[in-house]
Design a protein around this motif. Structure first.
Motif, mmCIF file in Angstrom:
data_model
loop_
_atom_site.group_PDB
_atom_site.id
_atom_site.type_symbol
_atom_site.label_atom_id
_atom_site.label_comp_id
_atom_site.label_asym_id
_atom_site.label_seq_id
_atom_site.Cartn_x
_atom_site.Cartn_y
_atom_site.Cartn_z
ATOM 1 N N ASP A 114 3.753 13.021 10.445
ATOM 2 C CA ASP A 114 3.105 11.956 11.203
ATOM 3 C C ASP A 114 2.122 12.535 12.217
ATOM 4 O O ASP A 114 1.075 11.931 12.513
ATOM 5 C CB ASP A 114 4.144 11.073 11.903
ATOM 6 C CG ASP A 114 5.121 11.871 12.756
ATOM 7 O OD1 ASP A 114 5.306 13.079 12.491
ATOM 8 O OD2 ASP A 114 5.708 11.283 13.688
ATOM 9 N N LYS A 135 -4.910 5.871 4.173
ATOM 10 C CA LYS A 135 -3.818 5.147 3.511
ATOM 11 C C LYS A 135 -3.125 6.034 2.484
ATOM 12 O O LYS A 135 -1.890 6.003 2.349
ATOM 13 C CB LYS A 135 -4.376 3.884 2.848
ATOM 14 C CG LYS A 135 -3.315 2.966 2.250
ATOM 15 C CD LYS A 135 -2.360 2.424 3.311
ATOM 16 C CE LYS A 135 -3.041 1.468 4.251
ATOM 17 N NZ LYS A 135 -2.066 0.869 5.203
ATOM 18 N N GLU A 165 -0.945 8.437 4.419
ATOM 19 C CA GLU A 165 0.177 7.730 5.031
ATOM 20 C C GLU A 165 1.214 7.323 3.994
ATOM 21 O O GLU A 165 2.420 7.554 4.167
ATOM 22 C CB GLU A 165 -0.339 6.492 5.758
ATOM 23 C CG GLU A 165 0.756 5.690 6.459
ATOM 24 C CD GLU A 165 0.203 4.469 7.153
ATOM 25 O OE1 GLU A 165 0.865 3.988 8.103
ATOM 26 O OE2 GLU A 165 -0.878 3.981 6.758
ATOM 27 N N ARG A 166 0.762 6.710 2.910
ATOM 28 C CA ARG A 166 1.706 6.268 1.871
ATOM 29 C C ARG A 166 2.355 7.452 1.163
ATOM 30 O O ARG A 166 3.516 7.371 0.745
ATOM 31 C CB ARG A 166 0.981 5.384 0.859
ATOM 32 C CG ARG A 166 0.514 4.049 1.432
ATOM 33 C CD ARG A 166 -0.284 3.267 0.411
ATOM 34 N NE ARG A 166 0.556 2.850 -0.717
ATOM 35 C CZ ARG A 166 0.071 2.485 -1.901
ATOM 36 N NH1 ARG A 166 -1.233 2.512 -2.127
ATOM 37 N NH2 ARG A 166 0.900 2.105 -2.862
ATOM 38 N N LEU A 215 4.259 9.672 4.721
ATOM 39 C CA LEU A 215 5.079 8.966 5.703
ATOM 40 C C LEU A 215 5.991 7.934 5.066
ATOM 41 O O LEU A 215 6.877 7.401 5.718
ATOM 42 C CB LEU A 215 4.189 8.297 6.765
ATOM 43 C CG LEU A 215 3.166 9.198 7.462
ATOM 44 C CD1 LEU A 215 2.558 8.489 8.661
ATOM 45 C CD2 LEU A 215 3.779 10.535 7.882
ATOM 46 N N GLN A 216 5.777 7.650 3.777
ATOM 47 C CA GLN A 216 6.624 6.695 3.078
ATOM 48 C C GLN A 216 7.444 7.344 1.967
ATOM 49 O O GLN A 216 8.030 6.658 1.131
ATOM 50 C CB GLN A 216 5.773 5.546 2.512
ATOM 51 C CG GLN A 216 5.091 4.725 3.606
ATOM 52 C CD GLN A 216 4.228 3.599 3.055
ATOM 53 O OE1 GLN A 216 4.370 3.195 1.894
ATOM 54 N NE2 GLN A 216 3.331 3.079 3.875
ATOM 55 N N HIS A 217 7.476 8.673 1.940
ATOM 56 C CA HIS A 217 8.332 9.404 0.998
ATOM 57 C C HIS A 217 9.119 10.446 1.772
ATOM 58 O O HIS A 217 8.611 11.040 2.732
ATOM 59 C CB HIS A 217 7.505 10.059 -0.110
ATOM 60 C CG HIS A 217 6.904 9.082 -1.068
ATOM 61 N ND1 HIS A 217 5.674 8.504 -0.863
ATOM 62 C CD2 HIS A 217 7.388 8.552 -2.230
ATOM 63 C CE1 HIS A 217 5.404 7.676 -1.858
ATOM 64 N NE2 HIS A 217 6.438 7.684 -2.695
ATOM 65 N N ASP A 218 10.338 10.695 1.336
ATOM 66 C CA ASP A 218 11.256 11.526 2.120
ATOM 67 C C ASP A 218 11.091 13.018 1.897
ATOM 68 O O ASP A 218 11.460 13.819 2.744
ATOM 69 C CB ASP A 218 12.713 11.147 1.798
ATOM 70 C CG ASP A 218 13.044 9.742 2.259
ATOM 71 O OD1 ASP A 218 12.411 9.284 3.241
ATOM 72 O OD2 ASP A 218 13.907 9.092 1.638
#
Length: 537
Positions: A179, A200, A203-204, A207-210
């Motif tokens: 982040d 985007k 970020e996707r 920040l949206q995957h572990d």
């Protein structure tokens, strides 16, 4: 957009081994199977068809379907995954590390080369299917090599707080801490439609995957999914089980060490630099905590820098029960890849092809078909403005690739109103001293050393004078020199190839999807030249 090229030898950026491979030098032919020409793929297909275990296809498709669950899959990629069930489907593979936000530009060139080769093969063999594969190096552990990317001359680095970073497989690493990179990247990339897309995407992806594996798959799929790219993480137990017999041979017979050592000897004999030296055992032991090499000693096996050890029977049982815990290193990964995939060709950079050229006899010993080896496309991206500036400075495309001091010296000599090339004077001096050598031999040979010393001294004096005059002319032509240096620094950041330094986002923010589509149009994987691509603006 316009396209031009420079021949690989003219760039001065490729090793003698790769240049000799591209010219099909006779001495190297025993180190590869077939040279990658379209007419040679027919025989490669037939050989692979006979050797590949088609029972693996079911597991391969199931693993890929599982790995793609939860992300948007294009119709082209879905069709390619499904087609792998067919015995008439073959793959073309490139591999790459999980570099942050794809890393340098050549990530794109590798994948474009792979996709475009499958298109050429489909046209040549319309009754068969050809699937482009990106093999993610999820089991690599060189975190420091992948945790950054360069944009606008700045380095964006991920300082992962995970204690295991650099110790275990990078694919398992948490995306925690990205982040902060995202904030810095967002501020640097600015505004506009293309910039918003890149933000985007980052970020996707992160920040949206572990973990790094899932994040990298998402990003590569977003960029290349519509072209049918299939992305694989090959650490799954269902795939690793098919490698058990080969891993067993490695543990008990050290076949890879024996066979690759022959090729290393051949390369040394031919005075090439050896890319990778094999170990006696080329396997790592892998879990969520560590990825460390396995060492054999006195009928026992140890995991380096740990207290883990086995007897021979114990390690073979561990291999049978948990094949996913055995990770091939750089010398064995190619064999693993070719065992589980119906592959025809591997596409890589010069360094990769250099170590593949050590492996053919190992493949033969294990009765696995050795793939064709294709050098990925290389390219230099420039704007029309930069190209116009180059032309005004009267710099040829080939001269762009010179070392900067060589380029500047050449241009200063060319544009100077005085001749600062003392080559004729040096030749005249050498001729004069030749007469002195002859005289010394006829009179007293002990004077030969003195004559030689005087010749060296006077030649050095001429060279120093030439350098001083050049330096004076550079000062006089300061503006011209600065323009030359500025242009080359823009096109060769850090005095290196652009493709090894610059992140794709630097160009995507300007050209958007046109960047990818133009690369797809212009990069021919079977054209053995360094491309120069000129974009508008």
């Amino acid at each position: 957009m316009s396209a031009d090229f420079v021949k690989y030898p003219e760039t001065n950026y490729f090793t003698s081994l790769i240049l000799d491979y591209l010219s099909e030098k006779d001495e190297l032919k025993e180190l590869y199977n077939r040279f990658p020409r379209i007419e040679n793929f027919d025989s490669q297909i037939e050989e692979k068809k006979k050797s590949y275990n088609n029972k693996i296809r079911k597991d391969l498709v199931e693993v890929l379907q599982d790995q793609y669950s939860g992300i948007t899959v294009s119709e082209a990629t879905k069709a390619n995954i499904d087609s792998l069930s067919s015995e008439e489907t073959y793959t073309v593979v490139t591999g790459h590390q999980l570099n942050l936000f794809t890393g340098p530009l050549y990530f794109l060139y590798k994948i474009v080369s792979t996709i475009n080769l499958t298109k050429k093969l489909k046209k040549q063999f319309p009754t068969k299917n050809f699937v482009p594969i990106y093999w993610m190096a999820t089991e690599d552990h060189d975190f420091e090599e992948i945790n950054f990317f360069n944009l606008n001359g700045k380095k964006f680095k991920w300082n992962n707080a995970d204690d295991k970073a650099g110790m275990t497989a990078v694919g398992n690493l948490s995306t925690e801490g990205l982040d902060e990179v995202f904030k810095l990247f967002s501020a640097e990339i600015g505004g506009g439609e293309n910039a918003e897309y890149l933000k985007k995407l980052f970020e996707r992806g992160y920040l949206q995957h572990d973990n790094l594996t899932d994040a990298t798959r998402f990003i590569a799929n977003e960029i290349f999914g519509k072209y049918g790219l299939v992305i694989i993480a090959a650490g799954d137990k269902r795939l690793k089980k098919h490698f058990v017999p080969f891993a067993k041979n490695e543990l008990t017979r050290q076949i890879s060490f024996q066979e690759t050592s022959k090729a290393v000897g051949k390369l040394n004999e031919l005075d090439y630099n050896v890319q990778v030296n094999p170990r006696e055992i080329n396997l790592f032991y892998l879990d969520h905590e560590i990825r460390e090499r396995i060492i054999g000693k006195e009928d026992k096996y140890f995991v380096n820098d740990t207290e883990i050890s086995w007897t021979k029977d114990e390690i073979l049982k561990e291999l049978e029960d948990h094949p996913e815990r055995f990770s091939p290193n750089v010398m064995m990964r190619p064999l693993y890849q070719e065992v589980i995939l119906p592959n025809l060709c591997y596409i890589g950079g010069g360094g990769e092809l250099a170590y593949w050229l050590e492996l053919k006899s190992y493949f033969e010993a294990e009765k696995v078909t050795f793939p064709m080896l294709l050098l990925r496309n290389s390219a230099l991206l420039q704007t029309e403005k930069q190209n116009t500036k180059r032309e005004r400075l009267n710099i040829s495309l080939q001269e762009l690739f010179l070392k900067q001091h060589e380029l500047i010296n050449r241009k200063v000599r060319k544009i100077s109103n005085i001749d600062i090339d003392f080559s004729p004077q040096k030749e005249h001096l050498v001729e004069q001293f030749q007469g002195m050598y002859e005289l010394a031999e006829k009179t007293d040979e002990s004077f030969l050393g003195a004559v030689k010393a005087q010749e060296v001294k006077q030649l050095k004096g001429l060279e120093n004078l030439e350098k001083r005059l050049l330096k004076a002319q550079k000062r006089k032509l300061k503006d011209e020199v600065e323009r030359i240096a500025e242009l080359q620094n823009d096109l060769f950041p850090n005095r290196s190839l652009q493709e090894r330094q610059t992140n794709f986002s630097e160009f995507y923010v300007e050209y958007g999807e046109d960047l990818i589509s133009k690369l797809m149009e212009e990069l021919d994987p079977l054209e053995s030249n360094f491309k120069i691509l000129t974009f508008g603006k």
